[in-house]
Design a protein around this motif. Structure first.
Motif, PDB file in Angstrom:
ATOM      1  N   LEU A 150      18.836  14.307   3.991  1.00  0.00           N
ATOM      2  CA  LEU A 150      17.600  14.478   4.740  1.00  0.00           C
ATOM      3  C   LEU A 150      17.111  15.582   3.531  1.00  0.00           C
ATOM      4  N   ILE A 151      15.512  15.975   4.046  1.00  0.00           N
ATOM      5  CA  ILE A 151      14.979  16.211   2.814  1.00  0.00           C
ATOM      6  C   ILE A 151      14.719  17.821   2.798  1.00  0.00           C
ATOM      7  N   PHE A 174      17.496  15.101  -0.933  1.00  0.00           N
ATOM      8  CA  PHE A 174      16.678  15.709  -1.447  1.00  0.00           C
ATOM      9  C   PHE A 174      15.841  16.945  -1.596  1.00  0.00           C
ATOM     10  N   ASP A 175      16.284  16.955  -2.760  1.00  0.00           N
ATOM     11  CA  ASP A 175      15.902  18.999  -2.899  1.00  0.00           C
ATOM     12  C   ASP A 175      15.633  18.931  -4.440  1.00  0.00           C
ATOM     13  N   PRO A 176      14.304  19.116  -4.938  1.00  0.00           N
ATOM     14  CA  PRO A 176      14.263  18.799  -6.883  1.00  0.00           C
ATOM     15  C   PRO A 176      14.401  20.573  -6.520  1.00  0.00           C
ATOM     16  N   TYR A 177      14.536  21.422  -5.941  1.00  0.00           N
ATOM     17  CA  TYR A 177      14.734  23.115  -6.315  1.00  0.00           C
ATOM     18  C   TYR A 177      16.606  23.394  -5.683  1.00  0.00           C
ATOM     19  N   ALA A 178      17.142  22.595  -4.857  1.00  0.00           N
ATOM     20  CA  ALA A 178      18.715  23.387  -4.890  1.00  0.00           C
ATOM     21  C   ALA A 178      19.697  22.820  -5.702  1.00  0.00           C
ATOM     22  N   HIS A 186      24.829  14.519  -0.691  1.00  0.00           N
ATOM     23  CA  HIS A 186      24.835  13.396  -2.796  1.00  0.00           C
ATOM     24  C   HIS A 186      23.562  13.447  -2.954  1.00  0.00           C
ATOM     25  N   SER A 187      22.844  13.865  -3.900  1.00  0.00           N
ATOM     26  CA  SER A 187      21.939  13.734  -4.104  1.00  0.00           C
ATOM     27  C   SER A 187      21.124  13.367  -4.624  1.00  0.00           C
ATOM     28  N   VAL A 188      20.220  12.092  -4.086  1.00  0.00           N
ATOM     29  CA  VAL A 188      19.563  11.609  -4.523  1.00  0.00           C
ATOM     30  C   VAL A 188      17.934  11.436  -4.348  1.00  0.00           C
TER      31      VAL A 188
END
Length: 307
Positions: A150-151, A174-178, A186-188
């Protein structure tokens, strides 16, 4: 002194009754079903609205300059890319979005498109109606145990993530603000998204930095046979690159609810491509979301005007 009520301009033909009920102190002016930017500028000159609720078309600097009383531009939904936010900031006009108002609707549309792609729903339906019985030759994609990338992990992305997790999918995001993500997401980084995902689903706003994020290079980094779902903004995808990747088999199939140019013009290169499923940007268009977005947009605008 004039007794004329201040104006709310709606860049569409209607607004939910529940939202209209909140605007009793204002005159409501509609721009129509398919307003152009020029239409909106003309209406701003004519009515000098204090607020604009944006449903369709774009609101740029010319419209803002034509409405000296304008205090707030409120999006009927979550994506504000059709509003010139820099121009608004320069003029002291606040921009608001009804964040989360259509999250359930759009997440469900994304899941519907993913399932339709994986299970060949449209193609099998057409074959059955034509009198065929393809049980001996057809193989669908089983999603359980596979990975979805998910982007964008806002309200829509996280709702989709919860449904995907419930189906047994591994969820990468992927979300630099989340922040404070649930443990099943899983943040990648993006490179991991491309490398490990069996399906991609876009849930991020369109910005100058991520335009054509899905392109020849990023698609080449993906697994062969990846499924691509877009219920966000069409400008996130290089449409020519996606079409070629589908035809080459690098992309198994794509389910698209938004496009670089809307409404989609006919003929379009996607037309007739059996492994590209299309819907006319209706992910957020349900009876419930219509009310939620209208009420959210009205409340956001009124809150600014009350200050």
């Amino acid at each position: 002194m004039s007794s004329r009520k201040p104006v709310f301009l709606i860049t569409g033909a209607d607004l939910a009754p529940q939202a209209l009920a909140l605007l009793g102190d204002y005159e409501v002016v509609y721009a129509g079903k398919t307003p152009t930017e020029a239409d909106i500028v003309a209406l701003c000159k004519q009515h000098d609205p204090v607020a604009i609720i944006v449903r369709y078309s774009k609101v740029g600097a010319a419209a803002m300059d034509a409405a000296p009383s304008l205090k707030v531009i409120s999006k009927h939904g979550s994506g504000t890319d059709t509003i010139d936010k820099a121009a608004a900031a320069q003029r002291g006009i606040q921009v608001k979005a009804a964040v989360g108002a259509n999250a359930a609707a759009v997440a469900e549309q994304a899941l519907a498109l993913l399932l339709a792609c994986a299970k060949s729903v449209v193609q099998l339906n057409e074959r059955m109606h034509a009198g065929h019985w393809d049980k001996a030759t057809h193989k669908s994609v089983e999603l359980a145990g596979r990975t979805v990338g998910l982007i964008g992990l806002g309200a829509i992305g996280l709702r989709f993530a919860r449904m995907a997790d419930a189906m047994g999918l591994r969820v990468l995001g992927f979300d630099p603000y989340a922040k404070d993500l649930p443990d099943y997401v899983h943040s990648v980084d993006l490179e991991t998204i491309w490398r490990e995902s069996d399906a991609l689903s876009l849930h991020c706003p369109l910005t100058s930095d991520n335009a054509k994020l899905i392109n020849v290079n990023t698609l080449a980094q993906c697994k062969r046979g990846v499924i691509v779902i877009n219920t966000a903004r069409g400008g996130l995808i290089d449409e020519d690159a996606l079409l070629q990747a589908v035809r080459d088999g690098q992309v198994h199939s794509a389910g698209l609810d938004s496009f670089a140019v809307e409404p989609m013009t006919a003929p379009h290169p996607f037309h007739g491509e059996p492994r590209i499923l299309l819907s006319p940007h209706i992910g957020g268009v349900t009876s419930d979301a219509y009310v939620n977005m209208g009420v959210g947009a009205a409340k956001n605008a009124l809150a600014v005007l009350a200050n």
